[in-house]
Write a protein that holds these residues in place. Structure first.
Motif, PDB file in Angstrom:
ATOM      1  N   ALA A  20       4.397   6.321   8.312  1.00  0.00           N
ATOM      2  CA  ALA A  20       4.677   5.047   7.644  1.00  0.00           C
ATOM      3  C   ALA A  20       5.867   4.332   8.277  1.00  0.00           C
ATOM      4  N   SER A  45       5.145   2.247   2.996  1.00  0.00           N
ATOM      5  CA  SER A  45       5.078   2.445   1.542  1.00  0.00           C
ATOM      6  C   SER A  45       5.126   1.126   0.802  1.00  0.00           C
ATOM      7  N   ASN A 134       5.601   9.101  -1.389  1.00  0.00           N
ATOM      8  CA  ASN A 134       6.920   9.167  -0.756  1.00  0.00           C
ATOM      9  C   ASN A 134       7.948   9.114  -1.878  1.00  0.00           C
ATOM     10  N   LYS A 171       5.389  13.573   0.432  1.00  0.00           N
ATOM     11  CA  LYS A 171       6.375  13.547   1.516  1.00  0.00           C
ATOM     12  C   LYS A 171       7.724  13.937   0.918  1.00  0.00           C
ATOM     13  N   ARG A 199      13.221  11.345   6.020  1.00  0.00           N
ATOM     14  CA  ARG A 199      14.613  11.390   6.508  1.00  0.00           C
ATOM     15  C   ARG A 199      15.529  10.720   5.505  1.00  0.00           C
ATOM     16  N   TYR A 201      18.546   8.360   4.753  1.00  0.00           N
ATOM     17  CA  TYR A 201      19.274   7.326   5.477  1.00  0.00           C
ATOM     18  C   TYR A 201      20.703   7.350   4.984  1.00  0.00           C
ATOM     19  N   SER A 219      15.343   8.730  14.987  1.00  0.00           N
ATOM     20  CA  SER A 219      15.570  10.181  15.090  1.00  0.00           C
ATOM     21  C   SER A 219      15.612  10.668  16.540  1.00  0.00           C
ATOM     22  N   SER A 245       6.970  16.061  10.325  1.00  0.00           N
ATOM     23  CA  SER A 245       7.492  14.708  10.512  1.00  0.00           C
ATOM     24  C   SER A 245       8.994  14.798  10.727  1.00  0.00           C
ATOM     25  N   SER A 246       9.454  14.258  11.810  1.00  0.00           N
ATOM     26  CA  SER A 246      10.867  14.112  12.209  1.00  0.00           C
ATOM     27  C   SER A 246      11.086  14.598  13.625  1.00  0.00           C
ATOM     28  N   GLY A 247      11.646  13.720  14.413  1.00  0.00           N
ATOM     29  CA  GLY A 247      12.178  14.090  15.719  1.00  0.00           C
ATOM     30  C   GLY A 247      11.205  14.213  16.878  1.00  0.00           C
ATOM     31  N   THR A 268       7.257   8.244  14.141  1.00  0.00           N
ATOM     32  CA  THR A 268       7.624   6.846  13.926  1.00  0.00           C
ATOM     33  C   THR A 268       8.681   6.400  14.933  1.00  0.00           C
ATOM     34  N   SER A 269       9.842   7.071  14.954  1.00  0.00           N
ATOM     35  CA  SER A 269      10.960   6.621  15.792  1.00  0.00           C
ATOM     36  C   SER A 269      10.530   6.439  17.240  1.00  0.00           C
TER      37      SER A 269
END
Ligand code: FMN
Length: 336
Positions: A20, A45, A134, A171, A199, A201, A219, A245-247, A268-269
């Motif tokens: 997302a 979202s 989420n 999530k 993540r 923020y 990330s 999800s992440s990194g 995403t990032s």
């Protein structure tokens, strides 16, 4: 070579998913993500606050109009054609489902289980293949106990589960006292998938201007370590899909997540930084690596390095912790 995978009961042609973000909020970009070989997309979202604000706005408009001038309602568009924020979201789902062949997942972001949860029904009716919850809640009230925070998650999930029959993913933030137990209870309450992790923020402090900076830092690959730890641990203990999800910067991190036991890998990032064509590089990198290592399918690599697949049992977490700390000086030549 077979990159196909299954995620929350859905068939995906490969395990790379665009998570997302604003990138998945536009139909042209969703089409380009499919062209770049994304296995699925999660739409940005829709927020509880957004839904409430639009509902209140509509109620105010119609109430004020009818009380003061009965004929005033004719000045307002028919609610059916009036495209308020949440309606635009449902429209995006309809368009996306029509436009692409890959699964399209909606995403709801809320803090309470009242009212807005029926919106999940709208997402299902609009044709979404699945729904990600989420649940981005910060327990800033220090009187609220941990069990009450956990119950909040479970209530939201149960309330949505009661409304819809499409697959549901939750999530998570990694901030539970007993994350594994929480994962188990979410599974029992009807989650078909867990997304590890959303993540936080967190603010920065600007020393020159003495103020908080609320910026959004993308990330980096070092952030894969916490989800890797939990995915390896949960793989054989929780009977539901796991999304990493992440990194994810490159195919390397995606492969690591699959080896740990993830069913799918989200990003995403990297897409925001490198652009949509980067998705193709991620899928291509996975394919090349599997080719070099003679793996014929994603199923063959999934979970190869999860705990239960290791030839030797791992030392207990505490023993590893002590060992890692004590090895450090020698490995780094600290006293040489
Ligand atoms: C600009 C931006 C917008 C995002 N919007 C959402 C969102 O609407 N809903 C959501 O669940 N996550 C959202 N996320 C979080 C991402 O989906 C993802 O979980 C997070 O960035 C970690 O993945 P990454 O390391 O690949 O970026 C957003 C992230 C970014 C950077």
């Amino acid at each position: 070579m077979n990159l196909a995978t299954r995620y929350m009961g859905l068939s995906l042609k490969n395990p790379l998913i665009a998570s997302a973000s604003p990138l998945t909020g536009e139909i042209g970009a969703i089409r380009r993500l499919e062209d770049a070989e994304a296995g699925a997309v999660v739409l940005p979202s829709i927020f509880e606050e957004q839904i409430r604000a639009e509902q209140e706005r509509w109620e105010r408009l119609t109430a004020a109009g009818t009380e003061s001038f009965p004929e005033a309602l004719t000045y307002f568009p028919d609610p059916g054609s009036y495209r308020v924020g949440p309606d635009r979201y449902l429209e995006l789902i309809r368009e996306a489902v029509e436009a692409v062949d890959i699964p399209v997942l909606g995403s709801l972001n809320g803090v309470t289980s009242e009212g807005w949860i029926s919106y999940a029904k709208g997402i299902e009716e609009a044709g979404a293949d699945g729904l990600e919850l989420n649940i981005y809640f910060f327990p800033t009230d220090i009187a609220e106990e941990g069990w009450a925070v956990e119950e909040r998650y479970l209530q939201i999930l149960r309330a949505v589960r009661a409304e819809v029959s499409i697959p549901l993913a939750v999530k998570l933030l990694p901030a539970f006292s007993s994350l594994g137990n929480m994962a188990r209870r979410l599974r029992e309450a009807g989650a078909q998938a867990l997304v590890l992790f959303n993540r936080f923020y967190q603010p920065e402090i600007d020393l020159a201007e003495l103020r908080l900076v609320d910026d959004l830092a993308l990330s980096h690959r070092s952030e894969t370590r916490l989800p890797l730890f939990w995915i390896r641990l949960l793989r054989s203990r929780i009977d539901c899909s796991l999304a990493a999800s992440s990194g994810v910067e490159s195919a390397r991190e995606a492969i690591q997540y699959l080896l740990a036991g993830a069913d799918v890998v989200m990003t995403t990032s990297a897409l925001l930084r490198e652009g949509i064509p980067h998705m193709k590089r991620l899928v291509g990198g996975l394919r090349d690596w599997m080719d070099q290592h003679a793996f014929a399918s994603v199923d063959a690599i999934r979970g190869l390095l999860s705990r239960e697949h290791l030839a030797k049992p791992e030392p207990a977490a505490r023993a590893r912790y002590i060992d890692i700390l004590q090895r450090y000086p020698a490995e780094q030549g600290l006293w040489d």
